[in-house]
Design a protein around this motif. Structure first.
Motif, PDB file in Angstrom:
ATOM      1  N   ILE A   1      -4.857   4.925  50.435  1.00  0.00           N
ATOM      2  CA  ILE A   1      -5.158   6.299  49.985  1.00  0.00           C
ATOM      3  C   ILE A   1      -4.385   6.541  48.694  1.00  0.00           C
ATOM      4  N   LEU A   2      -5.096   6.780  47.607  1.00  0.00           N
ATOM      5  CA  LEU A   2      -4.423   7.123  46.351  1.00  0.00           C
ATOM      6  C   LEU A   2      -4.552   8.620  46.110  1.00  0.00           C
ATOM      7  N   ASP A   3      -3.406   9.258  45.934  1.00  0.00           N
ATOM      8  CA  ASP A   3      -3.363  10.700  45.670  1.00  0.00           C
ATOM      9  C   ASP A   3      -3.465  10.914  44.164  1.00  0.00           C
ATOM     10  N   GLU A   4      -4.604  11.434  43.739  1.00  0.00           N
ATOM     11  CA  GLU A   4      -4.875  11.676  42.316  1.00  0.00           C
ATOM     12  C   GLU A   4      -4.902  13.176  42.026  1.00  0.00           C
ATOM     13  N   ILE A   5      -4.255  13.938  42.904  1.00  0.00           N
ATOM     14  CA  ILE A   5      -4.325  15.395  42.786  1.00  0.00           C
ATOM     15  C   ILE A   5      -3.728  15.881  41.464  1.00  0.00           C
ATOM     16  N   GLN A   6      -2.608  15.278  41.079  1.00  0.00           N
ATOM     17  CA  GLN A   6      -1.988  15.691  39.810  1.00  0.00           C
ATOM     18  C   GLN A   6      -2.393  14.777  38.646  1.00  0.00           C
ATOM     19  N   CYS A   7      -2.487  13.488  38.904  1.00  0.00           N
ATOM     20  CA  CYS A   7      -2.700  12.547  37.792  1.00  0.00           C
ATOM     21  C   CYS A   7      -4.175  12.291  37.505  1.00  0.00           C
ATOM     22  N   GLY A   8      -5.064  12.813  38.341  1.00  0.00           N
ATOM     23  CA  GLY A   8      -6.490  12.547  38.164  1.00  0.00           C
ATOM     24  C   GLY A   8      -7.160  13.462  37.158  1.00  0.00           C
ATOM     25  N   MET A   9      -8.472  13.368  37.093  1.00  0.00           N
ATOM     26  CA  MET A   9      -9.311  14.199  36.223  1.00  0.00           C
ATOM     27  C   MET A   9      -8.921  14.091  34.746  1.00  0.00           C
ATOM     28  N   GLY A  10      -8.720  12.852  34.321  1.00  0.00           N
ATOM     29  CA  GLY A  10      -8.569  12.596  32.891  1.00  0.00           C
ATOM     30  C   GLY A  10      -7.157  12.646  32.342  1.00  0.00           C
ATOM     31  N   ARG A  11      -6.224  13.097  33.142  1.00  0.00           N
ATOM     32  CA  ARG A  11      -4.881  13.345  32.613  1.00  0.00           C
ATOM     33  C   ARG A  11      -4.209  12.095  32.038  1.00  0.00           C
ATOM     34  N   THR A  12      -4.485  10.939  32.641  1.00  0.00           N
ATOM     35  CA  THR A  12      -3.819   9.721  32.155  1.00  0.00           C
ATOM     36  C   THR A  12      -4.691   8.924  31.175  1.00  0.00           C
ATOM     37  N   GLY A  13      -5.868   9.486  30.839  1.00  0.00           N
ATOM     38  CA  GLY A  13      -6.746   8.769  29.909  1.00  0.00           C
ATOM     39  C   GLY A  13      -7.877   8.022  30.610  1.00  0.00           C
ATOM     40  N   ASP A  14      -7.939   8.147  31.918  1.00  0.00           N
ATOM     41  CA  ASP A  14      -9.086   7.677  32.702  1.00  0.00           C
ATOM     42  C   ASP A  14      -9.487   8.839  33.600  1.00  0.00           C
ATOM     43  N   TYR A  15     -10.735   8.837  34.086  1.00  0.00           N
ATOM     44  CA  TYR A  15     -11.090   9.929  35.000  1.00  0.00           C
ATOM     45  C   TYR A  15     -10.075   9.990  36.131  1.00  0.00           C
ATOM     46  N   PHE A  16      -9.810   8.811  36.716  1.00  0.00           N
ATOM     47  CA  PHE A  16      -8.808   8.714  37.770  1.00  0.00           C
ATOM     48  C   PHE A  16      -7.827   7.627  37.363  1.00  0.00           C
ATOM     49  N   ALA A  17      -6.541   7.881  37.572  1.00  0.00           N
ATOM     50  CA  ALA A  17      -5.528   6.984  37.022  1.00  0.00           C
ATOM     51  C   ALA A  17      -5.716   5.552  37.498  1.00  0.00           C
ATOM     52  N   TRP A  18      -6.183   5.365  38.764  1.00  0.00           N
ATOM     53  CA  TRP A  18      -6.351   4.006  39.283  1.00  0.00           C
ATOM     54  C   TRP A  18      -7.376   3.208  38.494  1.00  0.00           C
ATOM     55  N   GLN A  19      -8.292   3.908  37.806  1.00  0.00           N
ATOM     56  CA  GLN A  19      -9.302   3.187  37.021  1.00  0.00           C
ATOM     57  C   GLN A  19      -8.646   2.415  35.873  1.00  0.00           C
ATOM     58  N   GLY A  20      -7.466   2.844  35.473  1.00  0.00           N
ATOM     59  CA  GLY A  20      -6.732   2.140  34.423  1.00  0.00           C
ATOM     60  C   GLY A  20      -5.965   0.937  34.948  1.00  0.00           C
ATOM     61  N   TYR A  21      -5.990   0.713  36.267  1.00  0.00           N
ATOM     62  CA  TYR A  21      -5.234  -0.390  36.870  1.00  0.00           C
ATOM     63  C   TYR A  21      -6.139  -1.528  37.343  1.00  0.00           C
ATOM     64  N   GLY A  22      -7.450  -1.277  37.286  1.00  0.00           N
ATOM     65  CA  GLY A  22      -8.376  -2.323  37.734  1.00  0.00           C
ATOM     66  C   GLY A  22      -8.392  -2.536  39.236  1.00  0.00           C
ATOM     67  N   ILE A  23      -7.939  -1.558  39.988  1.00  0.00           N
ATOM     68  CA  ILE A  23      -8.056  -1.650  41.454  1.00  0.00           C
ATOM     69  C   ILE A  23      -8.795  -0.404  41.940  1.00  0.00           C
ATOM     70  N   LYS A  24      -9.159  -0.392  43.209  1.00  0.00           N
ATOM     71  CA  LYS A  24      -9.893   0.752  43.762  1.00  0.00           C
ATOM     72  C   LYS A  24      -9.271   1.169  45.086  1.00  0.00           C
ATOM     73  N   PRO A  25      -9.101   2.455  45.319  1.00  0.00           N
ATOM     74  CA  PRO A  25      -8.613   2.875  46.638  1.00  0.00           C
ATOM     75  C   PRO A  25      -9.752   2.857  47.656  1.00  0.00           C
ATOM     76  N   ASP A  26      -9.393   3.001  48.924  1.00  0.00           N
ATOM     77  CA  ASP A  26     -10.421   3.202  49.949  1.00  0.00           C
ATOM     78  C   ASP A  26     -10.739   4.686  50.062  1.00  0.00           C
ATOM     79  N   ILE A  27      -9.694   5.489  49.880  1.00  0.00           N
ATOM     80  CA  ILE A  27      -9.868   6.949  49.868  1.00  0.00           C
ATOM     81  C   ILE A  27      -9.029   7.482  48.719  1.00  0.00           C
ATOM     82  N   MET A  28      -9.587   8.439  47.993  1.00  0.00           N
ATOM     83  CA  MET A  28      -8.806   9.088  46.925  1.00  0.00           C
ATOM     84  C   MET A  28      -8.817  10.590  47.185  1.00  0.00           C
ATOM     85  N   THR A  29      -7.708  11.230  46.861  1.00  0.00           N
ATOM     86  CA  THR A  29      -7.678  12.690  46.959  1.00  0.00           C
ATOM     87  C   THR A  29      -7.614  13.266  45.551  1.00  0.00           C
ATOM     88  N   CYS A  30      -8.310  14.369  45.328  1.00  0.00           N
ATOM     89  CA  CYS A  30      -8.138  15.063  44.050  1.00  0.00           C
ATOM     90  C   CYS A  30      -8.211  16.570  44.274  1.00  0.00           C
TER      91      CYS A  30
END
Ligand SMILES: Cc1ncc(COP(=O)(O)O)c(C=O)c1O
Length: 404
Positions: free
Chosen positions: A229-258
């Motif tokens: 479970i990746l919590d993207e509540i604060q870092c998601g929605m473009g804040r880190t330069g990707d829609y979701f920060a994990w997209q910049g790491y080349g991995i995928k969560p099973d569940i994400m929160t935003c």
């Protein structure tokens, strides 16, 4: 608590009225904000403030972004709420947006980030329940994490100060050190059903996950069929330069929160599941909400995605990040009161030394700059994503004065 301020004579009455009636769970700053325009806020005295806090990483489009207010007014004039017993137009569009942008499978809309965490934990537990035919699973969470204040979310929040008065909390939670894969390995047992972490720790002090750490946790989860479970509540929605920060790491969560910037000001959150967990977890009757994903908030979510795409908001974050980082690093190197800069994109922290960070935040506010703190000693900068170079310069000028 009686408040008196010289700078806010009209605001003083409002502050006292608030303190008389609203439970005192926040030590609020002595300012009454009345309106916002672009990336600026105005108080009841008409004083102007540059906003580098964005309502704690919520107002990514600033205030009155073209088209946003109109979309919400239009939805109000049609239908605000109908319950999840029926279909409505905005939830169809917002659900599709979130699935498309995340590349995941299914969305459940909530009213807040905390509720998104609750839902994610329930989905992970239910997944393991169906797989193993019994309950009693455990969750691994991170020290210095923050996931919310409800009993469930608090149970996976790695901050003893927040937790202790409310114990016993949800059982079966083990804590590991963020960015320490060995520590996570040691916390995992045969009963572990989920590992939860923020892709960039926010409240804990702005710590981005190390790529090797995140890849290692992903592998561990794959090996043992543990839900990541990746919590993207604060870092998601473009804040880190990707829609979701994990997209910049080349991995995928099973569940994400935003949540937060998902609706840019309306109370909305979501947990988003990949195919595997969507297929085998929460079924009709397992989870629900009266308000979650109602037409009003989903109209906001859909409009936010539309604006992000049409106006290339994330490209803008990517373009401006090197400038913001270079300038903040320069400040960190030149100021005796800053020991380091860290962060990703428009989620930056300056580590303050030899003076309380709260003092710097207060001084900045007096000088017309809104910033917030994180952890014990970090000055947190989470501006609207639509700031320009000139706003970065203005912020730095004020901050330099505050740190002089
Ligand atoms: C990473 C993270 N998770 C969860 C939450 C809780 O979200 P909310 O305050 O919307 O319930 C927050 C809030 O700051 C957060 O930063």
């Amino acid at each position: 608590m009686e408040i008196t301020t010289k700078s806010q004579p009209a605001g003083t009455a409002l502050m006292n009225q608030t303190e008389e009636n609203v439970l005192h769970t926040y030590n609020r700053f002595p300012v009454v904000f009345q309106r916002g325009e672009g990336v600026y806020l105005y108080d009841t005295e008409g004083k102007k403030y540059l906003d580098f806090a964005a309502g704690i990483a919520v107002n990514s489009l600033g205030y009155h972004y073209p088209g946003y207010d109109e979309a919400l007014k239009d939805q109000i004039s049609r239908l605000m709420h109908i319950s999840n017993l029926y279909y409505n137009e905005p939830i169809a569009a917002a659900g599709e947006d979130l699935v498309r942008m995340s590349g995941m499978s299914k969305v459940f809309f909530t009213n807040s980030g905390t509720e998104a965490i609750e839902g994610a934990l329930k989905a992970a537990k239910k997944y393991a329940f169906i797989r193993d035919g019994h309950a009693g699973h455990e969750i691994v969470a991170m020290n210095h994490s923050f996931h919310g204040r409800s009993i469930g979310a608090l149970s996976v929040t790695g901050n003893a100060h927040y937790r202790e008065p409310f114990e016993p909390l949800m059982g079966g939670v083990r804590f590991a050190d963020f960015n320490d894969l060995e520590s996570v390995r040691q916390a995992v047992t045969d009963k572990t059903c989920a590992i939860i972490l923020e892709t960039v720790q926010g409240e804990g002090g702005i710590y981005p996950a190390d790529p090797e750490f995140l890849a290692g946790v992903r592998n561990l989860c794959d090996e043992k069929d543990i839900i990541l479970i990746l919590d993207e509540i604060q870092c998601g929605m473009g804040r880190t330069g990707d829609y979701f920060a994990w997209q910049g790491y080349g991995i995928k969560p099973d569940i994400m929160t935003c949540a937060k910037a998902l609706g840019c000001g309306v109370p909305v959150g979501a947990f988003v599941l990949n195919e595997k967990t969507a297929r085998q977890s929460l079924m009709p009757g397992d989870h629900g909400t009266t308000y979650g994903g109602n037409p009003f908030v989903c109209a906001a979510v859909h409009k936010v995605f539309e604006i992000y795409e049409q106006d290339h908001v994330i490209d803008h974050v990517r373009e401006l990040t090197p400038y913001l980082e270079a300038k903040l690093t320069e400040l960190a190197e030149s100021s005796p009161f800053v020991s380091a800069r860290r962060g990703k994109g428009f989620m930056q922290g300056l580590v303050i030394k030899d003076r309380p960070v709260g003092e710097v935040v207060k001084k900045a506010l007096e000088k017309g700059l809104v910033v917030i703190s994180a952890g014990a000693d970090v000055l947190r900068l989470v501006p609207p994503l639509v700031i320009e170079r000139e706003h970065i310069d203005e912020m730095l000028k004020i901050l330099a004065e505050c740190l002089a």
